[in-house]
Design a protein around this motif. Structure first.
Motif, PDB file in Angstrom:
ATOM      1  N   ILE A  27       0.867  -1.166   0.000  1.00 18.92           N
ATOM      2  CA  ILE A  27       0.000   0.000   0.000  1.00 18.92           C
ATOM      3  C   ILE A  27       0.908   1.221   0.000  1.00 18.92           C
ATOM      4  O   ILE A  27       1.640   1.451   0.964  1.00 18.92           O
ATOM      5  N   THR A  28       0.884   1.992  -1.074  1.00 15.27           N
ATOM      6  CA  THR A  28       1.717   3.201  -1.127  1.00 15.27           C
ATOM      7  C   THR A  28       1.004   4.338  -0.408  1.00 15.27           C
ATOM      8  O   THR A  28      -0.210   4.292  -0.190  1.00 15.27           O
ATOM      9  N   ASP A  29       1.772   5.356  -0.058  1.00 16.10           N
ATOM     10  CA  ASP A  29       1.175   6.542   0.568  1.00 16.10           C
ATOM     11  C   ASP A  29       0.142   7.169  -0.356  1.00 16.10           C
ATOM     12  O   ASP A  29      -0.904   7.634   0.101  1.00 16.10           O
ATOM     13  N   GLU A  30       0.447   7.174  -1.665  1.00 13.56           N
ATOM     14  CA  GLU A  30      -0.490   7.750  -2.634  1.00 13.56           C
ATOM     15  C   GLU A  30      -1.801   6.972  -2.663  1.00 13.56           C
ATOM     16  O   GLU A  30      -2.883   7.555  -2.728  1.00 13.56           O
ATOM     17  N   GLU A  31      -1.699   5.641  -2.625  1.00 16.78           N
ATOM     18  CA  GLU A  31      -2.909   4.823  -2.633  1.00 16.78           C
ATOM     19  C   GLU A  31      -3.723   5.049  -1.362  1.00 16.78           C
ATOM     20  O   GLU A  31      -4.952   5.157  -1.410  1.00 16.78           O
ATOM     21  N   ARG A  32      -3.042   5.130  -0.236  1.00 14.14           N
ATOM     22  CA  ARG A  32      -3.730   5.351   1.036  1.00 14.14           C
ATOM     23  C   ARG A  32      -4.426   6.711   1.046  1.00 14.14           C
ATOM     24  O   ARG A  32      -5.572   6.840   1.467  1.00 14.14           O
ATOM     25  N   GLN A  33      -3.738   7.728   0.560  1.00 10.93           N
ATOM     26  CA  GLN A  33      -4.318   9.065   0.503  1.00 10.93           C
ATOM     27  C   GLN A  33      -5.535   9.083  -0.428  1.00 10.93           C
ATOM     28  O   GLN A  33      -6.568   9.661  -0.099  1.00 10.93           O
ATOM     29  N   GLN A  34      -5.398   8.451  -1.580  1.00 16.53           N
ATOM     30  CA  GLN A  34      -6.511   8.387  -2.531  1.00 16.53           C
ATOM     31  C   GLN A  34      -7.704   7.672  -1.906  1.00 16.53           C
ATOM     32  O   GLN A  34      -8.848   8.113  -2.039  1.00 16.53           O
ATOM     33  N   LEU A  35      -7.447   6.583  -1.197  1.00 15.71           N
ATOM     34  CA  LEU A  35      -8.518   5.838  -0.544  1.00 15.71           C
ATOM     35  C   LEU A  35      -9.216   6.703   0.504  1.00 15.71           C
ATOM     36  O   LEU A  35     -10.441   6.738   0.574  1.00 15.71           O
ATOM     37  N   ASP A  36      -8.444   7.417   1.314  1.00 13.88           N
ATOM     38  CA  ASP A  36      -9.029   8.292   2.328  1.00 13.88           C
ATOM     39  C   ASP A  36      -9.908   9.365   1.682  1.00 13.88           C
ATOM     40  O   ASP A  36     -10.993   9.680   2.197  1.00 13.88           O
ATOM     41  N   GLU A  37      -9.457   9.926   0.568  1.00 10.46           N
ATOM     42  CA  GLU A  37     -10.244  10.941  -0.141  1.00 10.46           C
ATOM     43  C   GLU A  37     -11.556  10.362  -0.662  1.00 10.46           C
ATOM     44  O   GLU A  37     -12.606  11.001  -0.568  1.00 10.46           O
ATOM     45  N   VAL A  38     -11.488   9.159  -1.198  1.00  8.44           N
ATOM     46  CA  VAL A  38     -12.697   8.509  -1.708  1.00  8.44           C
ATOM     47  C   VAL A  38     -13.679   8.265  -0.564  1.00  8.44           C
ATOM     48  O   VAL A  38     -14.876   8.513  -0.694  1.00  8.44           O
ATOM     49  N   VAL A  39     -13.177   7.780   0.556  1.00  4.09           N
ATOM     50  CA  VAL A  39     -14.027   7.517   1.714  1.00  4.09           C
ATOM     51  C   VAL A  39     -14.751   8.801   2.129  1.00  4.09           C
ATOM     52  O   VAL A  39     -15.961   8.797   2.366  1.00  4.09           O
ATOM     53  N   LEU A  40     -14.018   9.896   2.188  1.00  3.75           N
ATOM     54  CA  LEU A  40     -14.629  11.174   2.536  1.00  3.75           C
ATOM     55  C   LEU A  40     -15.655  11.608   1.494  1.00  3.75           C
ATOM     56  O   LEU A  40     -16.736  12.104   1.838  1.00  3.75           O
ATOM     57  N   ASN A  41     -15.335  11.402   0.223  1.00  5.18           N
ATOM     58  CA  ASN A  41     -16.229  11.823  -0.860  1.00  5.18           C
ATOM     59  C   ASN A  41     -17.545  11.052  -0.890  1.00  5.18           C
ATOM     60  O   ASN A  41     -18.530  11.559  -1.427  1.00  5.18           O
ATOM     61  N   ILE A  42     -17.563   9.850  -0.358  1.00  3.32           N
ATOM     62  CA  ILE A  42     -18.828   9.089  -0.344  1.00  3.32           C
ATOM     63  C   ILE A  42     -19.591   9.305   0.959  1.00  3.32           C
ATOM     64  O   ILE A  42     -20.612   8.672   1.193  1.00  3.32           O
ATOM     65  N   GLY A  43     -19.071  10.211   1.794  1.00  7.24           N
ATOM     66  CA  GLY A  43     -19.806  10.577   2.994  1.00  7.24           C
ATOM     67  C   GLY A  43     -19.428   9.816   4.250  1.00  7.24           C
ATOM     68  O   GLY A  43     -20.142   9.882   5.251  1.00  7.24           O
ATOM     69  N   LEU A  44     -18.338   9.076   4.206  1.00  8.29           N
ATOM     70  CA  LEU A  44     -17.858   8.361   5.387  1.00  8.29           C
ATOM     71  C   LEU A  44     -16.564   9.001   5.866  1.00  8.29           C
ATOM     72  O   LEU A  44     -16.037   9.900   5.222  1.00  8.29           O
ATOM     73  N   SER A  45     -16.060   8.521   6.985  1.00 12.51           N
ATOM     74  CA  SER A  45     -14.799   9.046   7.504  1.00 12.51           C
ATOM     75  C   SER A  45     -13.791   7.911   7.651  1.00 12.51           C
ATOM     76  O   SER A  45     -14.122   6.864   8.214  1.00 12.51           O
ATOM     77  N   PRO A  46     -12.565   8.124   7.165  1.00  7.31           N
ATOM     78  CA  PRO A  46     -11.541   7.093   7.339  1.00  7.31           C
ATOM     79  C   PRO A  46     -11.178   6.900   8.813  1.00  7.31           C
ATOM     80  O   PRO A  46     -10.574   5.895   9.174  1.00  7.31           O
TER      81      PRO A  46
END
Length: 142
Positions: A27-46
């Motif tokens: 899991i790269t830092d970029e992938e983790r950051q992208q995942l966190d952004e997606v989670v926020l964008n769908i209305g959830l919190s990482p």
């Protein structure tokens, strides 16, 4: 996404995203950051304990992607998920063979033609290269 979706559908969405990010064994830092952004964008919190536990469990021992995506029944959510899976898989500017296979597996499980997944992957990687090139050019001017 503009609609309200059932919580279990959103959690499956996050689980699938984490699964693809973990499919190449790192899991790269970029992938983790992208995942966190997606989670926020769908209305959830990482940071939500349930969401964080789901992500970490998938990072530690990824499940079968087809089992995860089969929980997602809403076509619009499926299309959005496929797009986001590609984003996370390509977040580091590279795409491992395992990541490409996972994205294609998801496309197939959703009933989409796998060639659409390939097109989306190629477009995303090309877009990343263009963004990088723009930054290089701008850096010369600043």
């Amino acid at each position: 996404m503009t609609h309200e979706y059932p919580q279990e559908q959103l959690l499956a969405f996050v689980q699938a995203m984490a699964n693809v990010a973990a499919s190449d064994g790192r899991i790269t830092d970029e992938e983790r950051q992208q995942l966190d952004e997606v989670v926020l964008n769908i209305g959830l919190s990482p940071r939500d304990p349930q969401v964080a536990a789901l992500i970490e469990a998938e990072f530690q021992k990824p499940g079968r992607l087809t089992d995860i995506v089969s929980k997602i029944e809403i076509r619009e959510l499926r299309a959005s998920l496929l797009r986001m899976l590609v984003e996370v898989a390509c977040a580091d500017g590279q795409l491992a063979t395992e990541e490409r296979a996972s994205v294609k597996e998801a496309a197939s499980a959703f009933g989409f033609d796998v060639s659409v997944a390939d097109e989306l992957i190629d477009w995303t990687l090309d877009s990343i290269k263009l963004d990088q090139r723009e930054r290089e050019i701008m850096a010369k001017m600043l």
